[in-house]
Design an enzyme around this catalytic site. Structure first.
Site, PDB file in Angstrom:
ATOM      1  N   ARG A  30       0.820  -1.205   0.000  1.00  0.00           N
ATOM      2  CA  ARG A  30       0.000   0.000   0.000  1.00  0.00           C
ATOM      3  C   ARG A  30       0.859   1.261   0.000  1.00  0.00           C
ATOM      4  NH1 ARG A  30      -3.453   0.263   5.021  1.00  0.00           N
ATOM      5  NH2 ARG A  30      -5.066  -0.873   3.929  1.00  0.00           N
ATOM      6  N   TYR A  31       1.992   1.218   0.709  1.00  0.00           N
ATOM      7  CA  TYR A  31       2.839   2.406   0.844  1.00  0.00           C
ATOM      8  C   TYR A  31       4.129   2.205   0.058  1.00  0.00           C
ATOM      9  CZ  TYR A  31      -0.228   2.957   4.911  1.00  0.00           C
ATOM     10  OH  TYR A  31      -1.306   3.077   5.729  1.00  0.00           O
ATOM     11  N   ARG A  57       7.291   0.271   2.090  1.00  0.00           N
ATOM     12  CA  ARG A  57       7.119  -0.923   2.919  1.00  0.00           C
ATOM     13  C   ARG A  57       5.959  -1.775   2.402  1.00  0.00           C
ATOM     14  NH1 ARG A  57       5.028   3.720   4.932  1.00  0.00           N
ATOM     15  NH2 ARG A  57       3.383   3.750   6.487  1.00  0.00           N
ATOM     16  N   CYS A  87      -3.068 -18.063  14.200  1.00  0.00           N
ATOM     17  CA  CYS A  87      -2.779 -17.201  15.348  1.00  0.00           C
ATOM     18  C   CYS A  87      -2.793 -18.037  16.627  1.00  0.00           C
ATOM     19  CB  CYS A  87      -3.842 -16.116  15.487  1.00  0.00           C
ATOM     20  SG  CYS A  87      -3.927 -15.015  14.068  1.00  0.00           S
ATOM     21  N   CYS A 118      -8.957 -13.307  18.075  1.00  0.00           N
ATOM     22  CA  CYS A 118      -9.593 -12.156  18.692  1.00  0.00           C
ATOM     23  C   CYS A 118     -10.934 -11.932  18.020  1.00  0.00           C
ATOM     24  CB  CYS A 118      -8.706 -10.929  18.520  1.00  0.00           C
ATOM     25  SG  CYS A 118      -6.985 -11.263  18.988  1.00  0.00           S
ATOM     26  N   CYS A 168     -11.100  -9.114  15.323  1.00  0.00           N
ATOM     27  CA  CYS A 168     -10.017  -9.084  14.326  1.00  0.00           C
ATOM     28  C   CYS A 168     -10.482  -8.557  12.974  1.00  0.00           C
ATOM     29  CB  CYS A 168      -9.463 -10.486  14.148  1.00  0.00           C
ATOM     30  SG  CYS A 168      -8.222 -10.584  12.851  1.00  0.00           S
ATOM     31  N   ARG A 181      -8.989  -9.158  10.240  1.00  0.00           N
ATOM     32  CA  ARG A 181      -8.744 -10.191   9.223  1.00  0.00           C
ATOM     33  C   ARG A 181      -9.511 -11.474   9.547  1.00  0.00           C
ATOM     34  NH1 ARG A 181      -2.644  -9.034   9.186  1.00  0.00           N
ATOM     35  NH2 ARG A 181      -2.582  -7.259   7.774  1.00  0.00           N
ATOM     36  N   ASP A 226     -11.468  -1.481  13.219  1.00  0.00           N
ATOM     37  CA  ASP A 226     -11.878  -1.585  11.815  1.00  0.00           C
ATOM     38  C   ASP A 226     -13.225  -2.291  11.756  1.00  0.00           C
ATOM     39  OD1 ASP A 226      -9.458  -0.488  10.746  1.00  0.00           O
ATOM     40  OD2 ASP A 226      -8.472  -2.377  11.209  1.00  0.00           O
ATOM     41  N   ASP A 277      -7.487   3.271  10.123  1.00  0.00           N
ATOM     42  CA  ASP A 277      -7.217   2.749   8.787  1.00  0.00           C
ATOM     43  C   ASP A 277      -8.450   3.064   7.960  1.00  0.00           C
ATOM     44  OD1 ASP A 277      -5.868   1.306   6.754  1.00  0.00           O
ATOM     45  OD2 ASP A 277      -4.978   0.038   8.303  1.00  0.00           O
ATOM     46  N   LYS A 323      -3.495   4.446   6.776  1.00  0.00           N
ATOM     47  CA  LYS A 323      -3.699   4.860   8.168  1.00  0.00           C
ATOM     48  C   LYS A 323      -3.471   6.357   8.318  1.00  0.00           C
ATOM     49  CE  LYS A 323      -1.893   0.546  10.088  1.00  0.00           C
ATOM     50  NZ  LYS A 323      -1.444   0.029   8.782  1.00  0.00           N
TER      51      LYS A 323
HETATM   52  C1  LIG Z   1      -0.524  -0.907   8.652  1.00  0.00           C
HETATM   53  C2  LIG Z   1       0.122  -1.227   7.388  1.00  0.00           C
HETATM   54  C3  LIG Z   1       1.499  -0.992   7.211  1.00  0.00           C
HETATM   55  C4  LIG Z   1       2.375  -0.453   8.305  1.00  0.00           C
HETATM   56  O1  LIG Z   1       2.119   0.898   8.509  1.00  0.00           O
HETATM   57  P1  LIG Z   1       3.010   1.716   9.559  1.00  0.00           P
HETATM   58  O2  LIG Z   1       2.292   3.039   9.639  1.00  0.00           O
HETATM   59  O3  LIG Z   1       4.385   1.827   8.975  1.00  0.00           O
HETATM   60  O4  LIG Z   1       3.012   0.965  10.838  1.00  0.00           O
HETATM   61  C5  LIG Z   1       2.048  -1.285   5.993  1.00  0.00           C
HETATM   62  N1  LIG Z   1       1.302  -1.779   4.978  1.00  0.00           N
HETATM   63  C6  LIG Z   1      -0.015  -1.996   5.114  1.00  0.00           C
HETATM   64  C7  LIG Z   1      -0.781  -2.546   3.959  1.00  0.00           C
HETATM   65  C8  LIG Z   1      -0.649  -1.729   6.326  1.00  0.00           C
HETATM   66  O5  LIG Z   1      -1.957  -1.969   6.465  1.00  0.00           O
HETATM   67  S1  SF4 Z   2      -6.060  -9.577  15.819  1.00  0.00           S
HETATM   68 FE1  SF4 Z   2      -6.496 -11.156  14.262  1.00  0.00          FE
HETATM   69  S2  SF4 Z   2      -4.506 -11.519  13.282  1.00  0.00           S
HETATM   70 FE2  SF4 Z   2      -4.097 -10.535  15.252  1.00  0.00          FE
HETATM   71  S3  SF4 Z   2      -3.827 -12.210  16.740  1.00  0.00           S
HETATM   72 FE3  SF4 Z   2      -5.965 -11.577  16.847  1.00  0.00          FE
HETATM   73  S4  SF4 Z   2      -6.991 -12.989  15.432  1.00  0.00           S
HETATM   74 FE4  SF4 Z   2      -4.816 -13.058  14.903  1.00  0.00          FE
END
Ligand SMILES: *Cc1c(COP(=O)(O)O)cnc(C)c1O
Ligand code: SF4
Length: 339
Positions: A84-85, A88, A97, A101, A104, A106, A265, A302, A309
């Protein structure tokens, strides 16, 4: 380890009458509560129980909830990679996991079924990182990368560390608090590679920092790995200034610098955890000035739809005036760069 509704009932964490409803939730979203976490639960609705015990409301979908709330799926150039960025990208080597959670983001993807990248998929991911010199940081997430065997984790870290333009490796994990026994010396030394590894620990309540968890974190830190904390602002878990203060102080005592406090989220069936942003800002404002600045995380949202973010913390500037931590307004006239 509790893995299903029957286990919850046997442990006294759910009523037998809820068995059928919780089985339906469990069929949809993974359940795991390791013994250490189970031991911290005094009541199913306490700050630890709420995070991990499934609830019938998880099958209710609120209008704004999305299976992929932050738009990761559209940003995945190949399996396991999210970009996305510019500088990174995420690498998700597995979707398992130590705990699942209930809030979560995801939750539609994670589970004990795996999502383990095959060797061929990992090789394709490495090739993608080699071909993208602007990407300087690989963020290992999942699932939880520390659920990998030390051997497999070592192979991944060493391969990434050997890519010249990768300056930084980061691991997002809940294992040190959720299942600290997994952080063996062997696993901790695995993190000691030539490229700096930063570890971001996900924890939401001070009680998660048991003596075992703190010892596990110490083993990681002794391997030369700086520790950061990330938390989610959650109704009934940490939605007061006192609980957040206790959480951030527990992190600092465990040598963790609070990094992010996430706005929840809107993942499916998570509405019972929602705290409005204005309330989050009020809670944080109550900490400012009273609690060491080291405890202060960036409160982030996010943006749904893959826009990234953004900080949403309390604003202290207001129409040429600045608010001090006590809430008193002061004139900015004379401060460099202001009118
Ligand atoms: C959260 C996230 C990151 C990390 O973001 P930071 O602000 O550097 O912690 C990188 N890529 C994606 C897709 C993310 O969702
Ligand atoms: S928030 Fe989601 S990805 Fe993170 S530990 Fe909990 S269940 Fe796993």
């Amino acid at each position: 380890m509790i893995r299903d509704a029957a286990g919850l009932v046997a442990a006294g964490l759910a009523e037998p009458g809820d068995l059928a409803a919780l089985d339906r939730v469990g069929a949809r979203y993974a359940v795991a509560i390791p013994d250490g976490m189970r031991a911290l639960i005094e009541h199913p609705d306490d700050p630890i129980g709420r995070q991990f015990i499934p609830h019938p409301a998880e099958l209710d979908l609120a209008p704004d909830e999305r299976a992929d709330p932050i738009g990761d799926d559209a940003l995945s150039p190949l399996p396991g990679v999210v970009h996305r960025y510019p500088d990174r990208a995420l690498l998700k080597p597995l979707l398992i996991c130590p705990v699942y959670c209930r809030f979560c983001f995801r939750r539609e993807h994670v589970g004990p079924g795996g999502g383990l990248l095959s060797d061929a998929e990992l090789d394709a991911a490495y090739a993608w990182f080699r071909a993208h010199p602007a990407v300087r940081e690989v963020i290992l997430t999942g699932g939880d990368p520390l659920m990998l065997s030390p051997r497999r984790l070592r192979a991944i870290l060493r391969t990434l560390a050997a890519i010249p333009h990768i300056e930084l490796l980061r691991i997002h994990t809940r294992v040190p608090v959720a299942e600290p026994a997994r952080i063996t010396e062997a696993l901790a030394t695995t993190l000691d590679v030539a490229t700096p590894v930063w570890l971001v620990v996900h924890a939401n309540h001070a009680r998660e920092f048991t003596p075992d968890a703190v010892a596990a974190l110490r083993r990681i830190q002794t391997a030369g790995v700086p520790l950061l904390g990330q938390s989610v602002l959650l109704r009934g878990v940490n939605d007061s200034p006192e609980t957040l203060e206790n959480l951030f102080r527990a992190m600092l005592r465990a040598r963790i610098k609070p990094y992010y406090l996430h706005q929840l989220d809107p993942a499916p069936g998570t509405a019972r955890f929602a705290v409005p942003i204005e309330e989050g800002q009020r809670i944080l404002r109550a900490l400012r000035g009273r609690v060491t600045g080291l405890a202060w995380p960036t409160y982030v949202l996010d943006i749904p739809g893959g826009h990234g973010k953004v900080p949403i913390g309390p604003d202290y500037l207001d129409d040429g005036m600045v608010l001090d931590p006590a809430g008193i307004r002061h004139n900015l006239a004379g401060v460099s760069g202001t009118g």
